[in-house]
Motif scaffolding. Structure first.
Motif, short mmCIF file in Angstrom:
data_model
loop_
_atom_site.label_atom_id
_atom_site.label_comp_id
_atom_site.label_asym_id
_atom_site.label_seq_id
_atom_site.Cartn_x
_atom_site.Cartn_y
_atom_site.Cartn_z
N GLN A 61 12.89 33.47 45.30
CA GLN A 61 11.44 33.63 45.31
C GLN A 61 10.80 32.30 45.65
O GLN A 61 10.99 31.32 44.93
N ALA A 62 10.08 32.29 46.76
CA ALA A 62 9.33 31.10 47.18
C ALA A 62 7.92 31.21 46.62
O ALA A 62 7.43 32.31 46.36
N GLU A 87 7.01 37.31 47.41
CA GLU A 87 7.74 38.21 46.53
C GLU A 87 9.22 37.82 46.46
O GLU A 87 9.75 37.21 47.39
N ARG A 88 9.83 38.20 45.35
CA ARG A 88 11.26 37.96 45.22
C ARG A 88 12.01 38.84 46.22
O ARG A 88 11.66 40.01 46.41
N GLU A 89 13.03 38.28 46.85
CA GLU A 89 13.78 39.03 47.84
C GLU A 89 15.28 38.88 47.59
O GLU A 89 15.75 37.85 47.13
N GLY A 90 16.00 39.94 47.92
CA GLY A 90 17.44 39.90 47.81
C GLY A 90 18.03 39.03 48.90
O GLY A 90 17.62 39.10 50.06
N VAL A 91 19.01 38.20 48.54
CA VAL A 91 19.67 37.32 49.49
C VAL A 91 21.06 37.84 49.82
O VAL A 91 21.42 37.97 51.00
N THR A 102 13.84 27.33 51.20
CA THR A 102 13.34 26.72 49.97
C THR A 102 12.79 27.78 49.04
O THR A 102 11.92 28.58 49.43
N ALA A 103 13.31 27.83 47.83
CA ALA A 103 12.91 28.85 46.85
C ALA A 103 13.63 28.60 45.54
O ALA A 103 14.56 27.79 45.47
N MET A 104 13.20 29.33 44.52
CA MET A 104 13.98 29.42 43.29
C MET A 104 14.98 30.55 43.49
O MET A 104 14.59 31.66 43.90
N TYR A 105 16.22 30.28 43.25
CA TYR A 105 17.27 31.27 43.44
C TYR A 105 17.73 31.80 42.08
O TYR A 105 17.99 31.02 41.15
#
Length: 120
Positions: free
Chosen positions: A36-37, A41-45, A88-91
């Motif tokens: 989630q950047a 929105e939070r996204e599946g990686v 770049t994001a929180m994973y």
């Protein structure tokens, strides 16, 4: 429910690599990574299905990221290569999928998150 411990985030320049680790305290049918950047929105990686030995990836990371399960399938790594600033994001690590697709929000357990910052 399992508990998750994440590690491996950090800062890197574009084109660099990082490896994230998520250790689960027990069995999970699926282990996945989301991100989630800020302002998004939070996204599946990526996800790894324990019993099927199959993996899935978001289109944006295919060919650059690799998910793997080790240690009796209780640990999952996310090897991230050719990183871009847009990575770049929180994973977050996720476990125990209730229903639906791997990239849905239907997980019972979420990790605390680890920050990945890619500079240009």
């Amino acid at each position: 429910l399992v508990q998750l411990v994440e590690s491996g985030g950090g800062s890197v320049q574009a084109g660099g690599s990082l490896r994230l680790s998520c250790a689960a305290s027990g069995y999970s049918n699926v282990l996945a990574w989301f991100r989630q950047a800020p302002g998004k929105e939070r996204e599946g990686v990526a996800a790894s299905y324990t019993n099927r030995d199959s993996t899935f990836y978001a289109d944006s990371v295919k060919g650059r990221f690799t998910i793997s399960q080790v240690d009796a399938k209780n640990t999952v790594y996310l090897q991230m290569n050719s990183l871009k600033p847009e990575d770049t994001a929180m994973y977050y690590c996720a476990a125990d999928l209730r229903r639906g697709s791997w990239n849905s929000d239907e997980y019972n357990v979420w990790g605390q998150g680890t920050q990945v910052t890619v500079s240009s």
